[in-house]
Design a protein around this motif. Sequence first.
Motif, PDB file in Angstrom:
ATOM      1  N   LYS A  90     -14.332   3.557 -40.827  1.00 26.24           N
ATOM      2  CA  LYS A  90     -15.774   3.598 -40.502  1.00 26.24           C
ATOM      3  C   LYS A  90     -16.004   4.357 -39.193  1.00 26.24           C
ATOM      4  O   LYS A  90     -16.847   5.261 -39.127  1.00 26.24           O
ATOM      5  N   SER A  97      -9.352  -6.194 -42.490  1.00 26.85           N
ATOM      6  CA  SER A  97     -10.659  -5.526 -42.570  1.00 26.85           C
ATOM      7  C   SER A  97     -10.751  -4.425 -41.504  1.00 26.85           C
ATOM      8  O   SER A  97     -11.588  -3.525 -41.578  1.00 26.85           O
ATOM      9  N   ARG A  98      -9.859  -4.488 -40.523  1.00 29.02           N
ATOM     10  CA  ARG A  98      -9.829  -3.440 -39.485  1.00 29.02           C
ATOM     11  C   ARG A  98      -9.465  -2.072 -40.061  1.00 29.02           C
ATOM     12  O   ARG A  98      -9.768  -1.039 -39.462  1.00 29.02           O
ATOM     13  N   ASP A 113     -27.341  -2.653 -30.296  1.00 28.86           N
ATOM     14  CA  ASP A 113     -27.097  -4.047 -29.900  1.00 28.86           C
ATOM     15  C   ASP A 113     -26.554  -4.094 -28.482  1.00 28.86           C
ATOM     16  O   ASP A 113     -25.789  -3.225 -28.075  1.00 28.86           O
ATOM     17  N   GLY A 144     -18.837  -2.301 -28.406  1.00 24.17           N
ATOM     18  CA  GLY A 144     -19.535  -1.171 -29.027  1.00 24.17           C
ATOM     19  C   GLY A 144     -20.567  -0.509 -28.126  1.00 24.17           C
ATOM     20  O   GLY A 144     -20.702   0.729 -28.122  1.00 24.17           O
ATOM     21  N   ASP A 204     -10.106  -4.958 -31.747  1.00 28.33           N
ATOM     22  CA  ASP A 204      -9.468  -4.125 -32.765  1.00 28.33           C
ATOM     23  C   ASP A 204      -8.889  -2.809 -32.251  1.00 28.33           C
ATOM     24  O   ASP A 204      -7.713  -2.514 -32.433  1.00 28.33           O
ATOM     25  N   GLN A 260     -20.667  -1.649 -44.742  1.00 29.29           N
ATOM     26  CA  GLN A 260     -21.051  -0.790 -43.606  1.00 29.29           C
ATOM     27  C   GLN A 260     -20.483   0.621 -43.768  1.00 29.29           C
ATOM     28  O   GLN A 260     -21.149   1.603 -43.484  1.00 29.29           O
ATOM     29  N   ARG A 316     -17.877   7.815 -38.781  1.00 30.32           N
ATOM     30  CA  ARG A 316     -19.129   7.760 -38.020  1.00 30.32           C
ATOM     31  C   ARG A 316     -19.118   8.689 -36.820  1.00 30.32           C
ATOM     32  O   ARG A 316     -20.098   9.352 -36.517  1.00 30.32           O
ATOM     33  N   ARG A 365     -18.823   1.845 -25.673  1.00 28.25           N
ATOM     34  CA  ARG A 365     -18.343   3.012 -26.448  1.00 28.25           C
ATOM     35  C   ARG A 365     -19.518   3.958 -26.732  1.00 28.25           C
ATOM     36  O   ARG A 365     -19.430   5.164 -26.517  1.00 28.25           O
ATOM     37  N   ASP A 366     -20.656   3.381 -27.155  1.00 27.87           N
ATOM     38  CA  ASP A 366     -21.791   4.228 -27.529  1.00 27.87           C
ATOM     39  C   ASP A 366     -22.475   4.859 -26.311  1.00 27.87           C
ATOM     40  O   ASP A 366     -23.016   5.961 -26.404  1.00 27.87           O
TER      41      ASP A 366
HETATM   42  N1  CTP Z   1     -13.843  -6.867 -33.632  1.00 34.65           N
HETATM   43  C1  CTP Z   1     -12.506  -6.934 -33.918  1.00 34.65           C
HETATM   44  N2  CTP Z   1     -12.060  -7.055 -35.213  1.00 34.65           N
HETATM   45  C2  CTP Z   1     -12.978  -7.101 -36.219  1.00 34.65           C
HETATM   46  C3  CTP Z   1     -14.352  -7.040 -35.943  1.00 34.65           C
HETATM   47  C4  CTP Z   1     -14.761  -6.915 -34.630  1.00 34.65           C
HETATM   48  O1  CTP Z   1     -11.684  -6.888 -33.012  1.00 34.65           O
HETATM   49  N3  CTP Z   1     -12.557  -7.217 -37.461  1.00 34.65           N
HETATM   50  C5  CTP Z   1     -14.271  -6.758 -32.208  1.00 34.65           C
HETATM   51  C6  CTP Z   1     -14.423  -5.312 -31.751  1.00 34.65           C
HETATM   52  O2  CTP Z   1     -13.836  -5.197 -30.493  1.00 34.65           O
HETATM   53  C7  CTP Z   1     -15.891  -5.064 -31.651  1.00 34.65           C
HETATM   54  C8  CTP Z   1     -16.471  -6.463 -31.424  1.00 34.65           C
HETATM   55  O3  CTP Z   1     -15.543  -7.362 -32.047  1.00 34.65           O
HETATM   56  O4  CTP Z   1     -16.228  -4.194 -30.601  1.00 34.65           O
HETATM   57  C9  CTP Z   1     -17.864  -6.639 -32.014  1.00 34.65           C
HETATM   58  O5  CTP Z   1     -17.831  -6.388 -33.437  1.00 34.65           O
HETATM   59  P1  CTP Z   1     -18.944  -5.513 -34.155  1.00 34.65           P
HETATM   60  O6  CTP Z   1     -20.259  -5.934 -33.674  1.00 34.65           O
HETATM   61  O7  CTP Z   1     -18.666  -5.496 -35.610  1.00 34.65           O
HETATM   62  O8  CTP Z   1     -18.491  -4.093 -33.612  1.00 34.65           O
HETATM   63  P2  CTP Z   1     -19.197  -2.931 -32.868  1.00 34.65           P
HETATM   64  O9  CTP Z   1     -18.074  -2.216 -32.188  1.00 34.65           O
HETATM   65  O10 CTP Z   1     -20.352  -3.348 -32.044  1.00 34.65           O
HETATM   66  O11 CTP Z   1     -19.603  -2.023 -34.097  1.00 34.65           O
HETATM   67  P3  CTP Z   1     -21.027  -1.534 -34.621  1.00 34.65           P
HETATM   68  O12 CTP Z   1     -21.334  -0.338 -33.777  1.00 34.65           O
HETATM   69  O13 CTP Z   1     -20.724  -1.152 -36.059  1.00 34.65           O
HETATM   70  O14 CTP Z   1     -21.976  -2.678 -34.493  1.00 34.65           O
END
Ligand code: CTP
Length: 410
Positions: A184, A177-178, A53, A40, A131, A223, A188, A43-44
Amino acid sequence: MSVFLEKEFYEMLSEKMKAAVSISCLAAKERGVDIFLIGGIVRDIILGNEIKDIDIAVQSDAVGFCEYLASKYDCKIESTQEKLRTSKVRFNNNVVIDFASTREEKYDSPGVLPSAFNFGCPLNQDVKRRDFTINTLAIKLTGDDKYKLIDYYSGYEDIKNKQIRILHKNSFVDDPSRIIRALKFKERFDFMIEPETYSIMQSYLNNISKDIPLERIKNEFRQYFMINKENIYGEIIKSNAYKLISDNPLKEINTDRIKKMINLNIFKETEIWFLYVACLIVNSNCTDINLNMTAFENKIISETQNMILSGIVDINDNEKIYKKYNDKIDLSLALYFVISGDESVIKFLNVLKQIKVLINGNDLIELGFIPSKYFSEIFENILKEKLKGLLKTKEEEINFVKRHIKKQSD
Ligand code: CTP
Protein backbone atom coordinates in the motif's frame (compact mmCIF):
# COMPACT_ATOMS: atom_id res chain seq x y z
CA MET A 1 22.61 16.03 12.75
CA SER A 2 19.32 17.14 14.30
CA VAL A 3 16.41 17.88 12.02
CA PHE A 4 13.76 20.42 13.06
CA LEU A 5 10.44 20.45 11.23
CA GLU A 6 8.87 23.69 12.48
CA LYS A 7 8.50 25.17 9.00
CA GLU A 8 6.99 21.99 7.56
CA PHE A 9 4.65 21.72 10.55
CA TYR A 10 3.34 25.25 9.96
CA GLU A 11 2.98 24.72 6.23
CA MET A 12 1.28 21.33 6.29
CA LEU A 13 -1.25 21.61 9.13
CA SER A 14 -4.41 23.67 8.71
CA GLU A 15 -4.98 26.64 11.03
CA LYS A 16 -7.59 24.64 12.94
CA MET A 17 -5.25 21.68 13.35
CA LYS A 18 -2.48 23.95 14.60
CA ALA A 19 -4.86 25.51 17.12
CA ALA A 20 -5.81 22.09 18.50
CA VAL A 21 -2.17 20.96 18.68
CA SER A 22 -1.24 24.20 20.37
CA ILE A 23 -3.87 23.71 23.11
CA SER A 24 -2.54 20.15 23.58
CA CYS A 25 0.99 21.55 23.99
CA LEU A 26 -0.19 24.00 26.66
CA ALA A 27 -1.87 21.22 28.62
CA ALA A 28 1.23 19.02 28.29
CA LYS A 29 3.40 21.81 29.63
CA GLU A 30 1.05 22.32 32.58
CA ARG A 31 1.06 18.57 33.32
CA GLY A 32 4.81 18.22 32.78
CA VAL A 33 4.44 15.41 30.23
CA ASP A 34 6.15 15.05 26.87
CA ILE A 35 3.94 14.67 23.80
CA PHE A 36 4.89 13.91 20.19
CA LEU A 37 3.27 13.86 16.80
CA ILE A 38 3.77 10.25 15.78
CA GLY A 39 3.59 7.85 12.84
CA GLY A 40 1.71 8.57 9.60
CA ILE A 41 1.30 12.31 10.24
CA VAL A 42 5.06 12.85 10.57
CA ARG A 43 5.72 10.78 7.46
CA ASP A 44 3.13 12.82 5.55
CA ILE A 45 4.46 16.17 6.82
CA ILE A 46 7.90 15.22 5.46
CA LEU A 47 6.44 13.97 2.19
CA GLY A 48 4.28 17.08 1.80
CA ASN A 49 1.12 14.96 1.59
CA GLU A 50 -2.30 16.06 2.76
CA ILE A 51 -2.73 15.58 6.52
CA LYS A 52 -5.88 13.71 7.44
CA ASP A 53 -5.42 12.26 10.92
CA ILE A 54 -3.51 13.64 13.87
CA ASP A 55 -1.91 11.09 16.19
CA ILE A 56 -0.17 12.23 19.35
CA ALA A 57 1.89 9.95 21.58
CA VAL A 58 1.80 10.87 25.26
CA GLN A 59 4.84 9.70 27.19
CA SER A 60 2.65 9.09 30.21
CA ASP A 61 -1.00 8.04 30.63
CA ALA A 62 -2.93 9.50 27.66
CA VAL A 63 -6.35 8.91 29.27
CA GLY A 64 -5.45 10.93 32.37
CA PHE A 65 -3.88 13.57 30.15
CA CYS A 66 -7.03 13.88 28.02
CA GLU A 67 -9.25 14.11 31.10
CA TYR A 68 -7.14 17.07 32.21
CA LEU A 69 -7.26 18.59 28.71
CA ALA A 70 -11.06 18.30 28.55
CA SER A 71 -11.51 19.70 32.07
CA LYS A 72 -9.40 22.77 31.36
CA TYR A 73 -9.89 23.58 27.67
CA ASP A 74 -12.76 23.80 25.18
CA CYS A 75 -12.76 20.22 23.93
CA LYS A 76 -14.35 16.92 24.82
CA ILE A 77 -13.34 13.29 24.98
CA GLU A 78 -15.22 11.40 22.27
CA SER A 79 -14.09 7.90 23.17
CA THR A 80 -11.58 6.07 25.29
CA GLN A 81 -10.06 2.63 24.99
CA GLU A 82 -9.29 1.78 28.59
CA LYS A 83 -7.23 -1.30 27.73
CA LEU A 84 -4.91 0.49 25.32
CA ARG A 85 -4.99 3.73 27.31
CA THR A 86 -5.98 5.85 24.30
CA SER A 87 -8.52 8.68 23.93
CA LYS A 88 -10.01 10.53 21.01
CA VAL A 89 -10.57 14.24 21.69
CA ARG A 90 -12.73 16.65 19.66
CA PHE A 91 -11.75 20.31 19.92
CA ASN A 92 -14.31 23.11 19.67
CA ASN A 93 -13.23 23.79 16.07
CA ASN A 94 -14.11 20.15 15.23
CA VAL A 95 -10.53 18.93 14.88
CA VAL A 96 -10.12 15.43 16.30
CA ILE A 97 -6.84 14.19 17.77
CA ASP A 98 -6.06 10.62 18.77
CA PHE A 99 -3.96 10.54 21.92
CA ALA A 100 -2.18 7.27 22.77
CA SER A 101 -0.06 6.42 25.78
CA THR A 102 3.36 5.23 24.70
CA ARG A 103 3.43 1.45 25.11
CA GLU A 104 5.25 -1.71 24.27
CA GLU A 105 3.67 -4.70 22.58
CA LYS A 106 4.44 -8.37 22.35
CA TYR A 107 2.98 -11.06 20.11
CA ASP A 108 2.11 -14.10 22.21
CA SER A 109 1.47 -16.12 19.08
CA PRO A 110 1.71 -15.10 15.43
CA GLY A 111 -1.33 -13.55 13.87
CA VAL A 112 -3.24 -12.71 17.04
CA LEU A 113 -3.54 -9.18 18.31
CA PRO A 114 -0.48 -8.21 20.34
CA SER A 115 -0.73 -7.62 24.06
CA ALA A 116 0.25 -4.18 25.30
CA PHE A 117 2.34 -3.38 28.39
CA ASN A 118 4.65 -0.78 29.93
CA PHE A 119 2.27 2.16 29.28
CA GLY A 120 3.97 5.54 29.48
CA CYS A 121 7.34 4.05 28.47
CA PRO A 122 10.03 6.18 26.82
CA LEU A 123 9.29 6.88 23.15
CA ASN A 124 12.23 4.76 21.95
CA GLN A 125 10.50 1.69 23.47
CA ASP A 126 7.15 2.59 21.89
CA VAL A 127 8.40 2.85 18.32
CA LYS A 128 9.82 -0.70 18.41
CA ARG A 129 6.31 -2.10 17.93
CA ARG A 130 5.70 -0.32 14.65
CA ASP A 131 5.69 -1.72 11.13
CA PHE A 132 8.13 0.28 8.98
CA THR A 133 10.90 2.77 9.66
CA ILE A 134 8.96 5.48 7.81
CA ASN A 135 6.18 5.08 10.41
CA THR A 136 8.43 5.32 13.48
CA LEU A 137 9.13 9.03 13.17
CA ALA A 138 7.99 11.51 15.80
CA ILE A 139 8.05 15.30 16.17
CA LYS A 140 8.59 16.54 19.71
CA LEU A 141 5.91 19.03 20.73
CA THR A 142 7.20 19.94 24.19
CA GLY A 143 10.42 21.17 25.80
CA ASP A 144 13.35 23.21 24.50
CA ASP A 145 13.76 21.08 21.40
CA LYS A 146 10.17 21.52 20.19
CA TYR A 147 9.66 20.40 16.54
CA LYS A 148 12.76 18.20 16.68
CA LEU A 149 12.43 15.07 14.57
CA ILE A 150 12.91 11.96 16.69
CA ASP A 151 14.23 9.21 14.46
CA TYR A 152 15.44 5.96 16.07
CA TYR A 153 15.47 3.82 12.91
CA SER A 154 16.72 6.16 10.14
CA GLY A 155 13.17 6.57 8.88
CA TYR A 156 13.95 10.07 7.60
CA GLU A 157 16.69 8.71 5.36
CA ASP A 158 14.34 5.94 4.18
CA ILE A 159 11.72 8.53 3.24
CA LYS A 160 14.33 10.51 1.32
CA ASN A 161 15.49 7.26 -0.37
CA LYS A 162 11.86 6.29 -0.99
CA GLN A 163 12.08 2.92 0.66
CA ILE A 164 9.96 0.76 2.91
CA ARG A 165 11.91 -1.16 5.52
CA ILE A 166 10.80 -3.30 8.45
CA LEU A 167 12.40 -2.89 11.87
CA HIS A 168 13.14 -6.55 12.58
CA LYS A 169 13.00 -9.87 10.75
CA ASN A 170 9.90 -11.14 12.59
CA SER A 171 7.74 -8.22 11.59
CA PHE A 172 5.67 -10.13 8.99
CA VAL A 173 5.37 -13.21 11.21
CA ASP A 174 4.01 -10.97 13.97
CA ASP A 175 1.55 -9.35 11.64
CA PRO A 176 1.24 -10.57 8.03
CA SER A 177 -1.20 -7.77 7.20
CA ARG A 178 1.97 -5.65 7.08
CA ILE A 179 2.73 -7.29 3.73
CA ILE A 180 -0.29 -5.56 2.21
CA ARG A 181 0.61 -2.39 4.12
CA ALA A 182 4.08 -2.45 2.55
CA LEU A 183 2.53 -2.71 -0.90
CA LYS A 184 0.00 0.00 0.00
CA PHE A 185 2.72 2.49 0.96
CA LYS A 186 4.80 1.45 -2.06
CA GLU A 187 1.96 2.22 -4.45
CA ARG A 188 0.67 5.25 -2.59
CA PHE A 189 4.02 7.03 -2.39
CA ASP A 190 5.78 5.41 -5.35
CA PHE A 191 8.39 3.91 -3.01
CA MET A 192 10.26 0.64 -3.30
CA ILE A 193 10.38 -2.18 -0.78
CA GLU A 194 13.96 -2.36 0.50
CA PRO A 195 15.59 -5.61 -0.79
CA GLU A 196 16.10 -7.35 2.57
CA THR A 197 12.53 -6.51 3.62
CA TYR A 198 11.34 -7.90 0.28
CA SER A 199 13.25 -11.12 0.74
CA ILE A 200 11.90 -11.58 4.31
CA MET A 201 8.43 -10.97 2.90
CA GLN A 202 8.99 -13.69 0.25
CA SER A 203 10.22 -16.16 2.89
CA TYR A 204 7.06 -15.56 4.87
CA LEU A 205 4.83 -15.96 1.80
CA ASN A 206 6.50 -19.29 1.02
CA ASN A 207 5.66 -20.52 4.47
CA ILE A 208 2.50 -18.79 5.65
CA SER A 209 1.42 -19.60 9.18
CA LYS A 210 -2.02 -21.12 9.65
CA ASP A 211 -3.52 -18.53 11.97
CA ILE A 212 -3.40 -15.30 10.08
CA PRO A 213 -5.39 -12.22 11.13
CA LEU A 214 -7.96 -12.31 8.33
CA GLU A 215 -9.95 -9.30 9.48
CA ARG A 216 -6.85 -7.09 9.49
CA ILE A 217 -5.73 -8.53 6.16
CA LYS A 218 -9.15 -7.84 4.66
CA ASN A 219 -9.02 -4.29 5.95
CA GLU A 220 -5.58 -3.73 4.45
CA PHE A 221 -6.70 -5.21 1.10
CA ARG A 222 -9.66 -2.81 1.24
CA GLN A 223 -7.34 0.18 1.68
CA TYR A 224 -4.85 -1.13 -0.87
CA PHE A 225 -7.38 -1.70 -3.64
CA MET A 226 -8.88 1.76 -3.13
CA ILE A 227 -5.64 3.18 -4.59
CA ASN A 228 -6.60 4.30 -8.03
CA LYS A 229 -3.71 2.92 -10.10
CA GLU A 230 -3.55 0.66 -13.14
CA ASN A 231 -1.06 -1.87 -11.77
CA ILE A 232 -2.46 -2.51 -8.27
CA TYR A 233 -3.80 -5.98 -9.05
CA GLY A 234 -0.65 -7.01 -10.90
CA GLU A 235 1.50 -6.02 -7.91
CA ILE A 236 -0.41 -8.39 -5.62
CA ILE A 237 0.26 -11.23 -8.08
CA LYS A 238 3.87 -10.28 -8.81
CA SER A 239 4.76 -9.95 -5.12
CA ASN A 240 3.01 -13.25 -4.21
CA ALA A 241 0.96 -11.36 -1.61
CA TYR A 242 -2.16 -13.08 -2.99
CA LYS A 243 -0.95 -16.24 -1.22
CA LEU A 244 -2.25 -14.78 2.04
CA ILE A 245 -5.79 -15.46 0.87
CA SER A 246 -5.77 -17.56 -2.28
CA ASP A 247 -4.02 -20.46 -3.99
CA ASN A 248 -5.43 -19.82 -7.44
CA PRO A 249 -5.97 -16.14 -8.24
CA LEU A 250 -6.81 -14.83 -11.69
CA LYS A 251 -3.31 -14.01 -12.92
CA GLU A 252 -4.34 -10.77 -14.58
CA ILE A 253 -7.43 -8.70 -14.98
CA ASN A 254 -8.52 -6.46 -17.77
CA THR A 255 -8.74 -2.97 -16.30
CA ASP A 256 -10.67 -1.68 -19.34
CA ARG A 257 -13.49 -3.99 -18.27
CA ILE A 258 -13.40 -2.48 -14.77
CA LYS A 259 -13.54 1.00 -16.31
CA LYS A 260 -16.52 -0.07 -18.42
CA MET A 261 -18.34 -1.21 -15.29
CA ILE A 262 -17.46 2.00 -13.44
CA ASN A 263 -18.84 4.04 -16.35
CA LEU A 264 -22.08 2.07 -16.19
CA ASN A 265 -22.32 3.10 -12.55
CA ILE A 266 -23.47 -0.28 -11.38
CA PHE A 267 -21.52 -0.32 -8.14
CA LYS A 268 -20.36 2.27 -5.68
CA GLU A 269 -16.75 3.42 -5.89
CA THR A 270 -16.29 2.23 -2.32
CA GLU A 271 -17.05 -1.33 -3.48
CA ILE A 272 -14.29 -1.56 -6.05
CA TRP A 273 -11.89 -3.15 -3.58
CA PHE A 274 -14.22 -6.12 -3.35
CA LEU A 275 -14.13 -6.63 -7.10
CA TYR A 276 -10.35 -7.00 -6.93
CA VAL A 277 -10.38 -9.24 -3.84
CA ALA A 278 -13.03 -11.41 -5.48
CA CYS A 279 -10.77 -11.87 -8.53
CA LEU A 280 -8.13 -13.19 -6.16
CA ILE A 281 -10.38 -15.74 -4.47
CA VAL A 282 -13.09 -16.67 -6.97
CA ASN A 283 -11.18 -19.72 -8.28
CA SER A 284 -9.38 -20.52 -5.07
CA ASN A 285 -9.46 -23.91 -3.41
CA CYS A 286 -8.47 -22.52 -0.02
CA THR A 287 -11.66 -23.63 1.62
CA ASP A 288 -10.50 -22.69 5.08
CA ILE A 289 -9.99 -19.08 4.07
CA ASN A 290 -13.08 -16.93 4.03
CA LEU A 291 -11.72 -13.47 4.86
CA ASN A 292 -14.60 -13.04 7.29
CA MET A 293 -16.89 -12.41 4.36
CA THR A 294 -20.39 -11.10 4.91
CA ALA A 295 -23.37 -13.08 3.61
CA PHE A 296 -23.73 -10.46 0.85
CA GLU A 297 -20.09 -10.83 -0.21
CA ASN A 298 -20.39 -14.63 -0.24
CA LYS A 299 -23.51 -14.37 -2.38
CA ILE A 300 -21.66 -12.27 -4.96
CA ILE A 301 -18.88 -14.85 -5.17
CA SER A 302 -21.26 -17.79 -5.55
CA GLU A 303 -23.50 -16.00 -8.08
CA THR A 304 -20.42 -15.19 -10.13
CA GLN A 305 -19.11 -18.74 -9.95
CA ASN A 306 -22.46 -20.02 -11.22
CA MET A 307 -22.51 -17.54 -14.09
CA ILE A 308 -19.00 -18.64 -15.09
CA LEU A 309 -20.07 -22.29 -15.02
CA SER A 310 -23.07 -21.62 -17.24
CA GLY A 311 -20.81 -20.24 -20.00
CA ILE A 312 -20.95 -17.26 -22.36
CA VAL A 313 -24.42 -16.42 -23.70
CA ASP A 314 -25.22 -15.86 -27.37
CA ILE A 315 -25.34 -12.06 -27.71
CA ASN A 316 -28.46 -12.31 -29.94
CA ASP A 317 -30.52 -14.43 -27.57
CA ASN A 318 -32.21 -11.73 -25.51
CA GLU A 319 -34.40 -14.12 -23.63
CA LYS A 320 -31.45 -16.21 -22.43
CA ILE A 321 -29.51 -13.08 -21.51
CA TYR A 322 -32.41 -11.72 -19.50
CA LYS A 323 -32.94 -15.05 -17.75
CA LYS A 324 -29.28 -15.36 -16.83
CA TYR A 325 -28.82 -11.88 -15.38
CA ASN A 326 -32.18 -10.56 -14.23
CA ASP A 327 -32.13 -11.78 -10.64
CA LYS A 328 -28.42 -11.15 -10.06
CA ILE A 329 -26.82 -8.55 -7.80
CA ASP A 330 -25.23 -5.75 -9.87
CA LEU A 331 -21.82 -6.29 -8.28
CA SER A 332 -21.99 -9.98 -9.31
CA LEU A 333 -22.66 -8.87 -12.89
CA ALA A 334 -19.70 -6.52 -12.74
CA LEU A 335 -17.45 -9.23 -11.35
CA TYR A 336 -18.64 -11.77 -13.93
CA PHE A 337 -18.01 -9.28 -16.75
CA VAL A 338 -14.53 -8.40 -15.47
CA ILE A 339 -13.64 -12.09 -15.32
CA SER A 340 -15.33 -13.35 -18.51
CA GLY A 341 -15.59 -10.32 -20.79
CA ASP A 342 -19.04 -11.65 -21.74
CA GLU A 343 -20.47 -8.70 -23.72
CA SER A 344 -24.02 -9.92 -23.12
CA VAL A 345 -23.73 -8.36 -19.64
CA ILE A 346 -23.33 -4.96 -21.28
CA LYS A 347 -26.35 -5.58 -23.49
CA PHE A 348 -28.36 -6.58 -20.42
CA LEU A 349 -27.32 -3.54 -18.38
CA ASN A 350 -27.69 -1.03 -21.21
CA VAL A 351 -30.84 -2.30 -22.87
CA LEU A 352 -32.63 -5.36 -21.59
CA LYS A 353 -32.66 -4.45 -17.90
CA GLN A 354 -34.75 -1.39 -18.76
CA ILE A 355 -37.48 -3.46 -20.43
CA LYS A 356 -40.53 -3.65 -18.19
CA VAL A 357 -44.04 -4.99 -18.72
CA LEU A 358 -46.32 -1.95 -18.65
CA ILE A 359 -49.68 -3.52 -17.86
CA ASN A 360 -50.49 -4.69 -14.34
CA GLY A 361 -52.95 -7.00 -12.57
CA ASN A 362 -55.74 -4.43 -12.64
CA ASP A 363 -55.44 -4.17 -16.41
CA LEU A 364 -55.83 -7.94 -16.65
CA ILE A 365 -58.89 -7.89 -14.36
CA GLU A 366 -60.40 -5.21 -16.57
CA LEU A 367 -59.80 -7.51 -19.52
CA GLY A 368 -61.83 -10.17 -17.72
CA PHE A 369 -59.14 -12.30 -16.13
CA ILE A 370 -59.54 -13.69 -12.62
CA PRO A 371 -56.59 -12.99 -10.31
CA SER A 372 -54.42 -16.11 -10.00
CA LYS A 373 -50.90 -17.47 -10.49
CA TYR A 374 -51.74 -17.41 -14.19
CA PHE A 375 -51.07 -13.64 -14.15
CA SER A 376 -47.32 -14.12 -13.82
CA GLU A 377 -47.38 -16.50 -16.78
CA ILE A 378 -49.13 -13.81 -18.81
CA PHE A 379 -46.59 -11.16 -17.78
CA GLU A 380 -43.80 -13.58 -18.71
CA ASN A 381 -45.29 -14.08 -22.16
CA ILE A 382 -45.53 -10.33 -22.66
CA LEU A 383 -41.94 -9.91 -21.50
CA LYS A 384 -40.76 -12.54 -23.99
CA GLU A 385 -42.40 -10.57 -26.80
CA LYS A 386 -40.87 -7.31 -25.55
CA LEU A 387 -37.42 -8.91 -25.45
CA LYS A 388 -37.92 -9.66 -29.16
CA GLY A 389 -38.38 -5.93 -29.65
CA LEU A 390 -42.16 -6.13 -29.96
CA LEU A 391 -45.03 -4.59 -27.88
CA LYS A 392 -43.51 -1.17 -27.26
CA THR A 393 -46.60 0.51 -25.80
CA LYS A 394 -49.17 -0.41 -23.17
CA GLU A 395 -51.83 -0.47 -25.85
CA GLU A 396 -49.85 -3.03 -27.85
CA GLU A 397 -49.53 -5.19 -24.73
CA ILE A 398 -53.31 -5.05 -24.17
CA ASN A 399 -53.98 -5.99 -27.77
CA PHE A 400 -51.54 -8.86 -27.48
CA VAL A 401 -53.38 -10.19 -24.40
CA LYS A 402 -56.73 -9.81 -26.13
CA ARG A 403 -55.51 -11.65 -29.22
CA HIS A 404 -53.20 -14.34 -27.88
CA ILE A 405 -53.95 -15.11 -24.23
CA LYS A 406 -56.70 -17.49 -23.34
CA LYS A 407 -58.95 -16.67 -20.37
CA GLN A 408 -58.99 -19.28 -17.56
CA SER A 409 -62.66 -19.89 -18.27
CA ASP A 410 -62.15 -20.39 -22.04
N1 CTP B 1 0.92 -0.16 12.63
C1 CTP B 1 1.70 -1.29 12.67
N2 CTP B 1 1.25 -2.48 12.15
C2 CTP B 1 0.01 -2.52 11.59
C3 CTP B 1 -0.80 -1.38 11.55
C4 CTP B 1 -0.32 -0.20 12.08
O1 CTP B 1 2.82 -1.24 13.16
N3 CTP B 1 -0.42 -3.66 11.09
C5 CTP B 1 1.45 1.10 13.23
C6 CTP B 1 2.19 1.96 12.21
O2 CTP B 1 3.36 2.42 12.81
C7 CTP B 1 1.28 3.11 11.92
C8 CTP B 1 0.42 3.21 13.18
O3 CTP B 1 0.37 1.88 13.71
O4 CTP B 1 1.98 4.31 11.68
C9 CTP B 1 -0.99 3.73 12.90
O5 CTP B 1 -1.65 2.85 11.96
P1 CTP B 1 -2.50 3.42 10.74
O6 CTP B 1 -3.35 4.51 11.23
O7 CTP B 1 -3.10 2.29 10.01
O8 CTP B 1 -1.29 3.92 9.85
P2 CTP B 1 -0.91 5.26 9.17
O9 CTP B 1 0.58 5.17 9.01
O10 CTP B 1 -1.45 6.46 9.84
O11 CTP B 1 -1.51 5.03 7.73
P3 CTP B 1 -2.63 5.81 6.91
O12 CTP B 1 -1.89 6.96 6.29
O13 CTP B 1 -3.05 4.79 5.88
O14 CTP B 1 -3.71 6.18 7.87
